[in-house]
Design a protein around this motif. Structure first.
Motif, PDB file in Angstrom:
ATOM      1  N   MET A   1       0.848  -1.197   0.000  1.00  0.00           N
ATOM      2  CA  MET A   1       0.000   0.000   0.000  1.00  0.00           C
ATOM      3  C   MET A   1       0.884   1.248   0.000  1.00  0.00           C
ATOM      4  SD  MET A   1      -2.883   1.239   2.787  1.00  0.00           S
ATOM      5  CE  MET A   1      -3.921  -0.177   2.495  1.00  0.00           C
ATOM      6  N   SER A   2       0.618   2.167  -0.910  1.00  0.00           N
ATOM      7  CA  SER A   2       1.429   3.372  -1.020  1.00  0.00           C
ATOM      8  C   SER A   2       0.946   4.447  -0.052  1.00  0.00           C
ATOM      9  CB  SER A   2       1.365   3.915  -2.445  1.00  0.00           C
ATOM     10  OG  SER A   2       0.074   4.428  -2.719  1.00  0.00           O
ATOM     11  N   THR A   3       1.768   5.455   0.133  1.00  0.00           N
ATOM     12  CA  THR A   3       1.468   6.522   1.087  1.00  0.00           C
ATOM     13  C   THR A   3       0.306   7.399   0.648  1.00  0.00           C
ATOM     14  OG1 THR A   3       3.781   6.576   1.755  1.00  0.00           O
ATOM     15  CG2 THR A   3       2.442   8.499   2.301  1.00  0.00           C
ATOM     16  N   HIS A   4       0.292   7.793  -0.631  1.00  0.00           N
ATOM     17  CA  HIS A   4      -0.663   8.802  -1.080  1.00  0.00           C
ATOM     18  C   HIS A   4      -1.883   8.235  -1.782  1.00  0.00           C
ATOM     19  CE1 HIS A   4       3.232  10.882  -0.648  1.00  0.00           C
ATOM     20  NE2 HIS A   4       2.476  11.877  -0.210  1.00  0.00           N
ATOM     21  N   ILE A   5      -1.769   7.021  -2.333  1.00  0.00           N
ATOM     22  CA  ILE A   5      -2.922   6.412  -2.992  1.00  0.00           C
ATOM     23  C   ILE A   5      -3.650   5.475  -2.040  1.00  0.00           C
ATOM     24  CG2 ILE A   5      -3.659   4.942  -4.909  1.00  0.00           C
ATOM     25  CD1 ILE A   5      -1.308   6.075  -6.523  1.00  0.00           C
ATOM     26  N   ALA A   6      -2.899   4.692  -1.293  1.00  0.00           N
ATOM     27  CA  ALA A   6      -3.454   3.831  -0.231  1.00  0.00           C
ATOM     28  C   ALA A   6      -4.498   2.848  -0.743  1.00  0.00           C
ATOM     29  CB  ALA A   6      -4.043   4.683   0.894  1.00  0.00           C
ATOM     30  N   ARG A  78       5.556   2.008  -9.340  1.00  0.00           N
ATOM     31  CA  ARG A  78       6.381   1.245  -8.396  1.00  0.00           C
ATOM     32  C   ARG A  78       5.575   0.278  -7.546  1.00  0.00           C
ATOM     33  NH1 ARG A  78       8.316   5.143  -4.223  1.00  0.00           N
ATOM     34  NH2 ARG A  78       6.313   4.552  -3.299  1.00  0.00           N
ATOM     35  N   ASP A  79       4.441   0.751  -7.007  1.00  0.00           N
ATOM     36  CA  ASP A  79       3.702  -0.029  -6.015  1.00  0.00           C
ATOM     37  C   ASP A  79       2.522  -0.799  -6.592  1.00  0.00           C
ATOM     38  OD1 ASP A  79       5.442   1.068  -4.143  1.00  0.00           O
ATOM     39  OD2 ASP A  79       4.104   2.758  -3.710  1.00  0.00           O
ATOM     40  N   TYR A  80       1.976  -0.329  -7.723  1.00  0.00           N
ATOM     41  CA  TYR A  80       0.767  -0.957  -8.268  1.00  0.00           C
ATOM     42  C   TYR A  80       0.986  -1.542  -9.656  1.00  0.00           C
ATOM     43  CZ  TYR A  80      -1.342   1.279  -4.261  1.00  0.00           C
ATOM     44  OH  TYR A  80      -1.640   1.669  -2.975  1.00  0.00           O
ATOM     45  N   HIS A  81       2.208  -1.479 -10.151  1.00  0.00           N
ATOM     46  CA  HIS A  81       2.608  -2.169 -11.390  1.00  0.00           C
ATOM     47  C   HIS A  81       1.776  -1.745 -12.602  1.00  0.00           C
ATOM     48  CE1 HIS A  81       4.957  -4.447  -8.559  1.00  0.00           C
ATOM     49  NE2 HIS A  81       3.862  -4.846  -7.933  1.00  0.00           N
ATOM     50  N   VAL A  82       1.392  -0.477 -12.641  1.00  0.00           N
ATOM     51  CA  VAL A  82       0.731   0.059 -13.827  1.00  0.00           C
ATOM     52  C   VAL A  82       1.710  -0.015 -15.003  1.00  0.00           C
ATOM     53  CG1 VAL A  82      -0.124   2.198 -14.886  1.00  0.00           C
ATOM     54  CG2 VAL A  82      -0.896   1.529 -12.599  1.00  0.00           C
ATOM     55  N   ARG A  83       1.227  -0.495 -16.133  1.00  0.00           N
ATOM     56  CA  ARG A  83       2.074  -0.666 -17.315  1.00  0.00           C
ATOM     57  C   ARG A  83       1.879   0.430 -18.358  1.00  0.00           C
ATOM     58  NH1 ARG A  83       6.057  -3.566 -16.146  1.00  0.00           N
ATOM     59  NH2 ARG A  83       6.473  -3.514 -18.391  1.00  0.00           N
TER      60      ARG A  83
END
Length: 234
Positions: A1-6, A78-83
């Protein structure tokens, strides 16, 4: 889980649209996506995932300016692997041949931002779009009867510049329009090995002084949204 998107792992699709305005993200989710689910509302920067023509697509607000989009795109890659990330935004025309509501496809993005100077130690990096996305977007728009303008734009740090005529130097070198995010999106796509594109609708002209309303910028640029969605799922 990222800091700003969560968001939770798996909440975000591999293909995402990136409007600056979170209310534009909400508009797209409610009007173009089937079964949209809001995965974040942190700081009211809304994000949704839904289905478009049978494929998962997300849409995430990014705010205004390079520092803001940098936070969200770093976390998405980085955290959600969007391509595949497609910015959909507005821009100000700085060439007289561009008119209000023209669709601009940014092939490259110059910038006056300090971000890449800091990142590359004073060296110059040339942020460019993914050709595959650019070609798909161009062909999609052309098939709908549009004549999209393809070329260089500039991402600036200053909306209210100290020199109000500063844009004229960029125009002298053929830069078509000015906005505030694309250079960072393209740079981060290169860093992470992802695909990125910016589709921009001309909302005002620094040449003529013409402008569109805030409401129109938020909801009426549906043609650009449709081209972006078709490109995202291609």
């Amino acid at each position: 889980m990222s800091t700003h998107i969560a968001a939770k792992s798996g909440d975000i699709a591999e293909a995402i649209l990136l409007p600056g305005d979170p209310l534009r993200a909400k508009f797209i989710a409610e009007n173009f996506l089937e079964e949209p689910v809001q995965y974040t509302g942190v700081r009211n920067m809304l994000g949704y995932t839904g289905i478009y023509r049978g494929k998962r697509v997300s849409v995430q607000g990014t705010g205004m300016g390079i520092p803001s989009i940098s936070i969200y795109v770093n976390e998405l890659f980085r955290d959600y692997h969007v391509r595949r990330a497609i910015r959909i935004g507005t821009a100000g025309a700085i060439l007289p041949e561009l008119k209000l509501r023209d669709l601009v496809i940014a092939m490259s993005a110059s910038t006056d931002s300090g971000a890449n100077n800091q990142r590359f130690g004073g060296r110059n990096f040339a942020p460019t779009a993914a050709f595959s996305l650019l070609k798909t977007a161009y062909d999609t728009a052309a098939a709908r009867g549009w004549q999209p303008k393809v070329g260089s734009i500039v991402s600036t740090d200053m909306f209210y510049a100290e020199d109000p005529g500063d844009w004229k130097l960029w125009a002298k070198f053929g830069v078509m329009a000015v906005e505030m995010e694309t250079a960072e999106l393209y740079t981060l796509a290169a860093k992470y090995g992802r695909e990125a594109l910016s589709l921009l609708t001309i909302s005002d002209s620094l040449v003529s002084g013409e402008t569109t309303s805030a409401e129109e910028r938020q909801t009426a640029f549906t043609g650009m949204m449709e081209v972006a969605l078709e490109t995202a799922i291609s």
